[in-house]
Design a protein around this motif. Structure first.
Motif, short mmCIF file in Angstrom:
data_model
loop_
_atom_site.label_atom_id
_atom_site.label_comp_id
_atom_site.label_asym_id
_atom_site.label_seq_id
_atom_site.Cartn_x
_atom_site.Cartn_y
_atom_site.Cartn_z
N UNK A 65 0.82 -1.21 0.00
CA UNK A 65 0.00 0.00 0.00
C UNK A 65 0.85 1.27 0.00
N UNK A 66 1.86 1.30 0.86
CA UNK A 66 2.68 2.50 0.98
C UNK A 66 3.43 2.82 -0.31
N UNK A 67 4.00 1.79 -0.95
CA UNK A 67 4.73 2.04 -2.19
C UNK A 67 3.76 2.48 -3.29
N UNK A 68 2.53 1.96 -3.28
CA UNK A 68 1.54 2.37 -4.28
C UNK A 68 1.19 3.85 -4.11
N UNK A 69 1.04 4.29 -2.85
CA UNK A 69 0.71 5.69 -2.60
C UNK A 69 1.85 6.61 -3.00
N UNK A 70 3.08 6.19 -2.75
CA UNK A 70 4.23 7.00 -3.13
C UNK A 70 4.28 7.15 -4.66
N UNK A 71 4.02 6.07 -5.38
CA UNK A 71 4.00 6.14 -6.85
C UNK A 71 2.92 7.09 -7.34
N UNK A 72 1.75 7.05 -6.71
CA UNK A 72 0.66 7.93 -7.11
C UNK A 72 0.97 9.38 -6.80
N UNK A 73 1.59 9.63 -5.65
CA UNK A 73 1.96 11.00 -5.29
C UNK A 73 2.94 11.58 -6.32
N UNK A 74 3.84 10.74 -6.78
CA UNK A 74 4.78 11.18 -7.81
C UNK A 74 4.06 11.47 -9.12
N UNK A 75 3.14 10.58 -9.50
CA UNK A 75 2.42 10.74 -10.76
C UNK A 75 1.49 11.94 -10.74
N UNK A 76 0.85 12.19 -9.59
CA UNK A 76 -0.11 13.28 -9.48
C UNK A 76 0.53 14.61 -9.11
N UNK A 77 1.81 14.58 -8.73
CA UNK A 77 2.55 15.81 -8.49
C UNK A 77 2.42 16.40 -7.11
N UNK A 78 1.75 15.70 -6.18
CA UNK A 78 1.58 16.24 -4.83
C UNK A 78 1.24 15.09 -3.88
N UNK A 79 1.76 15.09 -2.64
CA UNK A 79 1.38 14.05 -1.67
C UNK A 79 -0.10 14.13 -1.36
N UNK A 80 -0.71 13.00 -1.10
CA UNK A 80 -2.14 12.96 -0.80
C UNK A 80 -2.44 13.24 0.66
N UNK A 81 -3.71 13.40 0.96
CA UNK A 81 -4.18 13.59 2.33
C UNK A 81 -4.42 12.22 2.95
N UNK A 82 -3.82 11.97 4.08
CA UNK A 82 -3.94 10.67 4.75
C UNK A 82 -5.08 10.69 5.76
N UNK A 83 -5.97 9.71 5.65
CA UNK A 83 -7.04 9.54 6.63
C UNK A 83 -6.80 8.20 7.34
N UNK A 84 -6.36 8.23 8.59
CA UNK A 84 -6.05 6.98 9.29
C UNK A 84 -7.31 6.24 9.71
N UNK A 85 -7.17 4.99 10.12
CA UNK A 85 -8.34 4.22 10.58
C UNK A 85 -9.00 4.89 11.78
N UNK A 86 -10.30 4.72 11.87
CA UNK A 86 -11.07 5.24 13.01
C UNK A 86 -12.20 4.26 13.28
N UNK A 87 -11.95 3.24 14.13
CA UNK A 87 -12.96 2.21 14.39
C UNK A 87 -14.28 2.78 14.90
#
Length: 284
Positions: free
Chosen positions: A179-201
């Protein structure tokens, strides 16, 4: 136990992703002396970051607001193009007719996949898609299964507003090994880091999500498991009106029945004033 494992994994990934998105913020803060507390992580932004590239919808012809019939026509065209190489390699005759039947069945299967979220619960409630739709609000879903993957089309009032794709993760996967490597690849492709929403049971969310948006679409990356990820595309116009488009809210299974709640309120009501004592008679 499963929820705890998911939560633990989600938090671990979430912390790693948060570090990616907050590096610039932390670096910009003034240095503190020895013994001072570490700088606090930045608060989650109210809105997802805007991408430097347009979030494209596929296949060509897909657009927000299309009806179920219009989406089916777009999928027909996509399937025709996908089958073209096989048609070119097939001679007329029995094999060609078999190929015609296969293509027709795949088109028909997509139309038959429609599920309407009406009064009765569906089997989708037992899948990770639970929470992506609501009941009694004129919502429906269609599923396209191809090449081992699945794409889900969501409609509200017969207008396309969300698409979710499922992708495999692992060594050799074009999406990334995890998951983490996929997000890093997407951030590179989209030109900006994404907003992270952590789990909230407490809010029924047991996985990490990262999202972005452009002028018309929000793009969410959803952690499914160690070997699977999901991409969700959502129409921003529909998202802004979602509350009014869903007037029928889900019933809380743990809520107290109204009649029981009324009886409890009566039992808990403070007692009234004591009855007035009889006045003593006048002395003769």
């Amino acid at each position: 136990m499963k929820a705890k494992r998911l939560l633990g994994a989600g938090l671990a990934v979430g912390l790693g992703l948060a570090a990616i998105t907050s590096t610039a913020v932390v670096a910009a803060q003034p240095k503190r002396g020895k013994g001072a507390a570490a700088a606090a992580a930045p608060a989650r932004p109210a809105e997802p970051p805007v991408t430097k590239k347009t979030i494209a919808l596929t296949p060509p012809g897909i657009a927000w607001g299309l009806s179920t019939k219009q989406v089916a026509v777009v999928i027909d065209k996509m399937l025709d193009e996908a089958y073209l190489p096989r048609y070119k390699a097939t001679s007329p005759g029995v094999k060609m007719r078999a190929l015609d039947a296969e293509l027709a069945e795949e088109k028909s299967a997509f139309r038959r996949s429609r599920i309407d979220f009406g009064k009765l619960p569906t089997g989708i409630d037992a899948t990770p898609l639970k929470g992506e739709y609501s009941y009694l609000n004129k919502e429906s879903m269609m599923t396209l299964s191809r090449d081992g993957g699945k794409r889900y089309f969501f409609f509200i009032q017969d207008k396309l507003w969300k698409i979710i794709d499922e992708h495999a993760l692992g060594e050799g996967s074009s999406r990334g090994k995890d998951f983490q490597s996929a997000v890093v690849k997407l951030a590179t492709a989209l030109g900006v880091p994404g907003r992270v929403t952590p789990p909230d049971p407490d809010k029924g969310r047991y996985v990490t999500e990262v999202d972005w948006k452009d002028a018309g679409t929000r793009f969410r990356v959803i952690e499914r498991s160690e070997t699977e990820i999901a991409f969700a595309y959502e129409d921003l116009v529909t998202l802004s009106s979602l509350d009014s488009l869903r007037p029928n809210k889900p019933v809380d299974a743990n809520a107290i029945d109204p009649s029981v709640a009324s009886a409890i309120r009566k039992d808990e009501a403070p007692p009234g004033p004591p009855p007035a004592a009889d006045k003593p008679g006048k002395k003769k």
